[in-house]
Enzyme design. Structure first.
Site, PDB file in Angstrom:
ATOM      1  N   TYR A 136       0.825  -1.206   0.000  1.00  0.00           N
ATOM      2  CA  TYR A 136       0.000   0.000   0.000  1.00  0.00           C
ATOM      3  C   TYR A 136       0.862   1.259   0.000  1.00  0.00           C
ATOM      4  CZ  TYR A 136       0.461  -0.492   5.154  1.00  0.00           C
ATOM      5  OH  TYR A 136       0.930  -0.663   6.434  1.00  0.00           O
ATOM      6  N   ASP A 174      -3.967  -5.124  18.212  1.00  0.00           N
ATOM      7  CA  ASP A 174      -5.272  -5.117  17.553  1.00  0.00           C
ATOM      8  C   ASP A 174      -6.372  -5.756  18.387  1.00  0.00           C
ATOM      9  OD1 ASP A 174      -4.294  -3.724  15.421  1.00  0.00           O
ATOM     10  OD2 ASP A 174      -4.158  -5.443  14.065  1.00  0.00           O
TER      11      ASP A 174
END
Length: 198
Positions: A136, A174
């Protein structure tokens, strides 16, 4: 490249023009000129990418849902160059008519699709193949002190991750993000999230 608008304005699927022959294939994975012409005109401002990232993950790995807090907010242009992922962006802009809603796109090495995620969205993905290599581009440099996130396992988001969430592999970080109902977003639909592009 072809631009596919999604149900949430600003979230865009990008399909490159792929040339196939007996040797294999070729395509332009990114052209700043064409991106400005097609995406920049649609958004009303250009995007200047400054950092490229890559990760490798195995089946069931979930990463996200991440964002960078202002003034280090990032737009991302993401793609899967090996394997398959389900990529998701969630609108976290206060006052947005689509706040809390998401778009999910399967990105694979075969479809060559890319997903543009603007500032003001939380982003994450799950690996659907044995392994996946994910790349990305970001339009702002990573700032660890600006890390933010909402829980990727928040059922209220209504995301079908297409795997058994109980067997998902998450980083410790997370597992600690807030649920959307407890989240105080640093973004607003009314603020200019791209001040450097004025």
């Amino acid at each position: 490249m072809d631009i596919i608008e999604t149900s949430i304005p600003g979230l865009l699927i990008i399909e490159p023009r792929v040339f196939n022959d007996a040797r294999g294939y070729f395509f332009e994975s990114f052209s700043q000129r064409e991106f400005d012409e097609k995406v920049g005109n649609l958004l009303g401002h250009t995007i200047n990418f400054v950092q490229d990232n890559e990760s490798k993950s195995s089946y069931g790995v979930m990463r996200g849902l991440h964002f960078q807090r202002p003034p280090f907010t990032q737009s991302k242009l993401v793609r899967c160059v090996k394997g398959s992922v389900l990529d998701v962006a969630v609108d976290i802009r206060k006052g947005s008519p689509t706040y809390g809603q998401h778009v999910a796109v399967e990105l694979t090495e075969e479809n060559h699709r890319q997903f543009f995620v603007p500032r003001g969205f939380a982003h994450g993905f799950v690996v659907l193949s044995e392994t996946a290599i994910f790349q990305y581009k970001c339009d702002n440099f990573y700032a660890p002190q600006a890390d933010g996130g909402i829980s990727i396992l928040d059922d209220s988001l209504g995301i079908d991750w297409r795997i058994d969430a109980g067997k998902a592999i998450l980083s410790e970080k997370d597992t600690k993000h807030e649920m959307l109902k407890d989240f105080d977003s640093p973004f607003s639909i009314d603020e200019n999230l791209y001040p450097e592009y004025e």
